[in-house]
Design a protein around this motif. Structure first.
Motif, PDB file in Angstrom:
ATOM      1  N   ASP A   1      34.591 -21.284 -23.727  1.00  0.00           N
ATOM      2  CA  ASP A   1      33.949 -22.428 -23.089  1.00  0.00           C
ATOM      3  C   ASP A   1      32.489 -22.482 -23.533  1.00  0.00           C
ATOM      4  O   ASP A   1      31.814 -21.440 -23.596  1.00  0.00           O
ATOM      5  CB  ASP A   1      34.000 -22.288 -21.571  1.00  0.00           C
ATOM      6  CG  ASP A   1      35.388 -22.532 -21.009  1.00  0.00           C
ATOM      7  OD1 ASP A   1      36.054 -23.469 -21.488  1.00  0.00           O
ATOM      8  OD2 ASP A   1      35.794 -21.781 -20.103  1.00  0.00           O
TER       9      ASP A   1
ATOM     10  N   ARG B   1      35.561 -19.509  -5.495  1.00  0.00           N
ATOM     11  CA  ARG B   1      36.963 -19.367  -5.894  1.00  0.00           C
ATOM     12  C   ARG B   1      37.778 -18.716  -4.772  1.00  0.00           C
ATOM     13  O   ARG B   1      38.939 -19.070  -4.545  1.00  0.00           O
ATOM     14  CB  ARG B   1      37.069 -18.536  -7.175  1.00  0.00           C
ATOM     15  CG  ARG B   1      36.697 -19.314  -8.424  1.00  0.00           C
ATOM     16  CD  ARG B   1      36.794 -18.438  -9.670  1.00  0.00           C
ATOM     17  NE  ARG B   1      38.141 -17.905  -9.884  1.00  0.00           N
ATOM     18  CZ  ARG B   1      39.126 -18.558 -10.494  1.00  0.00           C
ATOM     19  NH1 ARG B   1      38.927 -19.804 -10.932  1.00  0.00           N
ATOM     20  NH2 ARG B   1      40.306 -17.997 -10.662  1.00  0.00           N
TER      21      ARG B   1
ATOM     22  N   PRO C   1      33.307 -23.701 -16.155  1.00  0.00           N
ATOM     23  CA  PRO C   1      33.928 -23.118 -14.956  1.00  0.00           C
ATOM     24  C   PRO C   1      32.912 -22.679 -13.900  1.00  0.00           C
ATOM     25  O   PRO C   1      33.190 -22.789 -12.699  1.00  0.00           O
ATOM     26  CB  PRO C   1      34.714 -21.925 -15.516  1.00  0.00           C
ATOM     27  CG  PRO C   1      35.023 -22.301 -16.924  1.00  0.00           C
ATOM     28  CD  PRO C   1      33.810 -23.054 -17.388  1.00  0.00           C
TER      29      PRO C   1
END
Length: 429
Positions: free
Chosen positions: A98, A127, A285
């Motif tokens: 990423d 998360r 993310p």
């Protein structure tokens, strides 16, 4: 009259003289009353192209007459947008990783690291709230590292006399041994075992540890450390505060290992060293874990001067210099000149362990008292200052990290003084 100024990393009780610098240009500092010093350490590793670079100075002056400061919580301005996009464009990239696509501004290397740590822990916290993983809290660090002087940054750095007074405030971390030559596999094995315990993140100074003694390790070790973290889903944080902006020979040290970190901290040379600014770059993310319709899950960090417009204008000018001029060519030439002179200096019997990465060079003066608080360091500093150099040895380690404009004559002067230092201090050692 005694000055009211309290200087950093300076023991006022020793009554050492404090030079007064009136102006600077290129690699030279001009002192009050006459005399100059060659800035051999880029004024604490920040000055890249040289002091008072005309393009950066002009950008600061121009911006000061337009917009000086703006609250950045929900507002924006042109210089910040330009710098953020410029940082994303030049950040390390790899096909299987990423990209570093999001930029959070702050004002110093320490705060950039604090932001990185808070991003990492916030990622795992959010998360867990979404039921996507268990919460993770532990940070892994590399032995002998230094990441700054705020509480979080000190916590992930080496413990010692410089932070002993605040040890009750520092959080516990897992320490991975430094990959000394011949011991690289032990480091990698230790990291593998630690990552199996599911920590939140591993933070490193890529390729070279600065305040820890200019300790260098190879790119393949950095690459494998990043791979281990990726296999175990551990966030990899690169502290490029010192190593960034060409110091190691590439724009960012991570490039030499083909590593794209999950989070990267930059500061020091981001404005060419003219004015404080820092940034923490994060992958999508990390950003998405904080993005929500729930206001309680926003990223709770800021400072009053986040993305200061004048500082961002300086950074934009610095980015333009990197785009339009052959900065890496200058760095390569300077590094070659340093290498030739360092090799000759290493022949002196007073010195040992010469090492270099890009335009960072270091060598150890052989001495029985070689610790951080050794009397040798201030004596060497004073010796150099009397001969026209600004140096700041780390114990018995003399290092050079000059602006990229240092010319051959100035480089000759620098190494001539180091040769004399060997003559003067080698015999007494």
């Amino acid at each position: 009259m005694t000055s009211p100024v309290w200087h950093p990393f300076f023991q006022h009780g020793l009554n050492e003289p404090i030079p007064h610098v009136e102006r600077a240009e290129g690699a030279l500092l001009h002192l009050a009353g006459g005399g100059t010093l060659i800035d051999c350490i880029a004024s604490w590793w920040v000055t890249t192209h040289g002091h008072c670079h005309p393009r950066i100075v002009a950008a600061i002056a121009d911006q000061a007459g337009k917009l000086d400061q703006l609250i950045f919580a929900g507002y924006t301005h042109g210089p910040a947008e330009e710098v953020a996009q410029g940082l994303v464009d030049i950040a390390p990239r790899a096909a299987n990783r990423d990209p570093l696509a999001h930029v959070f501004f702050s004002d110093s290397g320490s705060t950039a690291v604090e932001v990185a740590l808070k991003m990492a822990l916030g990622y795992w916290h959010n998360r867990a709230l979404d039921g996507l993983s268990e919460p993770r809290h532990r940070i892994l660090v590399l032995q002998h590292s230094y990441h700054g002087d705020t509480i979080g940054a000190m916590s992930v750095g080496e413990r010692g006399v410089y932070n002993a007074a605040w040890s009750p405030l520092l959080f516990d971390v897992g320490t991975i041994p430094f990959p000394h030559a011949g011991q690289e596999q032990a480091t990698l094995d230790a990291l593998e075992a630690a990552c199996a315990q599911k920590p939140a993140a591993f933070i490193v100074e890529p390729l070279i540890l600065g305040a820890g003694g200019m300790l260098i390790y190879p790119a393949h070790v950095l690459r494998e450390m990043a791979a281990i973290c990726a296999r175990h889903d551990v966030l990899f944080i690169a502290d490029e505060v010192m190593t960034g902006w060409g110091r190691t020979g590439t724009l960012f040290a991570c490039e030499q290992a083909g590593v794209v970190p999950d989070i990267m901290a930059v500061a020091k040379g981001i404005t060419g060293g003219a004015i404080p600014l820092a940034a923490t770059l994060a992958s999508p993310p990390i950003f998405e874990a904080h993005r929500s319709t729930d206001r309680a899950r926003l990223f709770y960090h800021s400072s009053s001067y986040t993305a200061n417009a004048i500082a961002c204008a300086a950074a934009a000018a610095n980015l333009a210099i990197w785009r339009e001029e052959d900065v890496l060519g200058r760095i390569a030439a300077l590094g070659q000149g340093m290498a030739q002179r360092l090799a000759r200096l290493a022949e002196h019997p007073a010195f040992a362990n010469p090492r270099q990465l890009g335009v960072i060079a270091a060598i150890d003066l052989i001495a029985p008292d070689a610790g951080y608080l050794s009397d040798l360091a201030p004596r060497l500093r004073a010796f150099a200052q009397e001969r026209g150099l600004l140096l700041r040895p780390l114990g018995n380690t003399i290092y050079l990290m000059p602006p990229y404009c240092l010319d051959a004559d100035q480089l000759d002067r620098v190494f001539a003084v180091l040769q004399k230092a060997g003559d003067a201090f080698g015999a007494s050692a």
